[in-house]
Design an enzyme around this catalytic site. Structure first.
Site, PDB file in Angstrom:
ATOM      1  CB  SER A  12      32.400  16.420 -16.041  1.00  0.00           C
ATOM      2  OG  SER A  12      32.684  15.124 -15.530  1.00  0.00           O
ATOM      3  CG  HIS A  37      29.168  17.599 -12.884  1.00  0.00           C
ATOM      4  ND1 HIS A  37      27.888  17.828 -12.412  1.00  0.00           N
ATOM      5  CD2 HIS A  37      29.162  16.342 -13.403  1.00  0.00           C
ATOM      6  CE1 HIS A  37      27.139  16.764 -12.649  1.00  0.00           C
ATOM      7  NE2 HIS A  37      27.890  15.841 -13.243  1.00  0.00           N
ATOM      8  CG  ASP A  39      30.127  12.917 -13.792  1.00  0.00           C
ATOM      9  OD1 ASP A  39      28.913  13.133 -13.643  1.00  0.00           O
ATOM     10  OD2 ASP A  39      30.818  13.488 -14.664  1.00  0.00           O
ATOM     11  CG  MET A  41      30.069   7.086 -12.731  1.00  0.00           C
ATOM     12  SD  MET A  41      30.733   6.875 -14.402  1.00  0.00           S
ATOM     13  CE  MET A  41      30.563   8.543 -15.040  1.00  0.00           C
ATOM     14  CG  HIS A  70      25.453  13.138 -11.560  1.00  0.00           C
ATOM     15  ND1 HIS A  70      25.654  13.042 -12.922  1.00  0.00           N
ATOM     16  CD2 HIS A  70      24.317  12.428 -11.293  1.00  0.00           C
ATOM     17  CE1 HIS A  70      24.688  12.307 -13.464  1.00  0.00           C
ATOM     18  NE2 HIS A  70      23.883  11.918 -12.488  1.00  0.00           N
ATOM     19  CG  MET A  72      25.402   8.912 -12.448  1.00  0.00           C
ATOM     20  SD  MET A  72      26.402   9.155 -13.939  1.00  0.00           S
ATOM     21  CE  MET A  72      27.740  10.132 -13.246  1.00  0.00           C
ATOM     22  CG  MET A 141      21.593  11.669 -16.978  1.00  0.00           C
ATOM     23  SD  MET A 141      23.216  12.408 -16.636  1.00  0.00           S
ATOM     24  CE  MET A 141      24.277  11.530 -17.795  1.00  0.00           C
ATOM     25  CG  ASP A 177      26.339  15.088 -17.154  1.00  0.00           C
ATOM     26  OD1 ASP A 177      27.179  15.092 -18.069  1.00  0.00           O
ATOM     27  OD2 ASP A 177      26.543  14.539 -16.048  1.00  0.00           O
TER      28      ASP A 177
END
Length: 227
Positions: A12, A37, A39, A41, A70, A72, A141, A177
């Protein structure tokens, strides 16, 4: 992206040097990362803010493996096309992010990208049972999403095993993750996961100038799984 169940490590970049993303991505790939990866957010669905589509577009030229994005964020559907156009190979949305996860998966697939569905720790495996035929990956998760460096939640191992059972022989990855390191990686692999996201466990102690540390950290995870 050819499917196989060999263990893949997806560092990540949330744990990378934010001032040097291009070099960090090249360094982890050179040292053996299978996927990268990312992330995303939004400060709403999770308590943090990270990467918009322009940032992901900037990462894309540096990623030679798989860019695994990913999301979120909630709502999520309105942003799928932008992240697809930015260059994601895999786009994962949360089952909790909206009332119509089936539609969300359809929207991801309509862009030509691989589609993943993610579950927070409090969400049962059965939440994705009727979505699997639209999934290329299920992300479990093993921490509450929003921050790196959290402690692994061991109660999620049964969920991983249950999802592996539900998948059967379908070509669907199980990604984990949160809190993945040499002590927890063998547990999630045994439960059925094949894509391991690791942030601090990969980047700790290293840098672009000392990229061999990233390689050693990834080897430690692989060796722990191999026993």
């Amino acid at each position: 992206m050819d499917f196989d169940r060999r263990i893949k490590i997806a560092p990540s970049i949330l744990s990378a040097d934010f001032a040097n993303f291009g070099a960090e991505i090249r360094a982890i790939e050179d040292q053996g990362a299978d996927w990268v990866h990312v992330d995303v957010m939004d400060g709403h669905f999770v308590p943090n803010l990270t990467f918009g589509p322009p940032a992901v577009k900037a990462f894309r030229p540096h990623v030679k493996t798989v860019m695994d994005v990913h999301l979120m964020i909630a709502p999520v559907d309105a942003y799928i096309e932008a992240y697809a156009e930015a260059g994601a190979d895999m786009i994962t949305a949360h089952v909790e992010a909206g009332p119509h996860p089936h539609r969300t998966l359809q929207a991801i697939r309509a862009t030509g990208k691989k589609a993943g569905i993610a579950l927070n720790p409090g969400t049962p495996a059965e939440a994705v049972e009727y979505l699997l035929d639209l999934c290329d990956m299920v992300l479990v998760m093993t921490v509450n999403p929003g921050f790196g460096g959290q402690r692994f939640i061991h109660g999620q191992l049964g969920k991983i095993a249950r999802i592996r059972e539900m998948i059967g022989d379908r070509p669907i990855h199980i990604q984990v993750d949160g809190g993945v390191d040499p002590s927890t990686a063998p547990l999630v692999a045994k439960a059925g996961a094949d894509v391991l996201v690791a942030g601090s466990a990969v980047f700790k102690g290293g840098s672009v100038e000392r990229a061999e540390v990233y390689g050693a950290n990834m080897r430690a995870i692989r060796e722990a799984i191999a026993g």
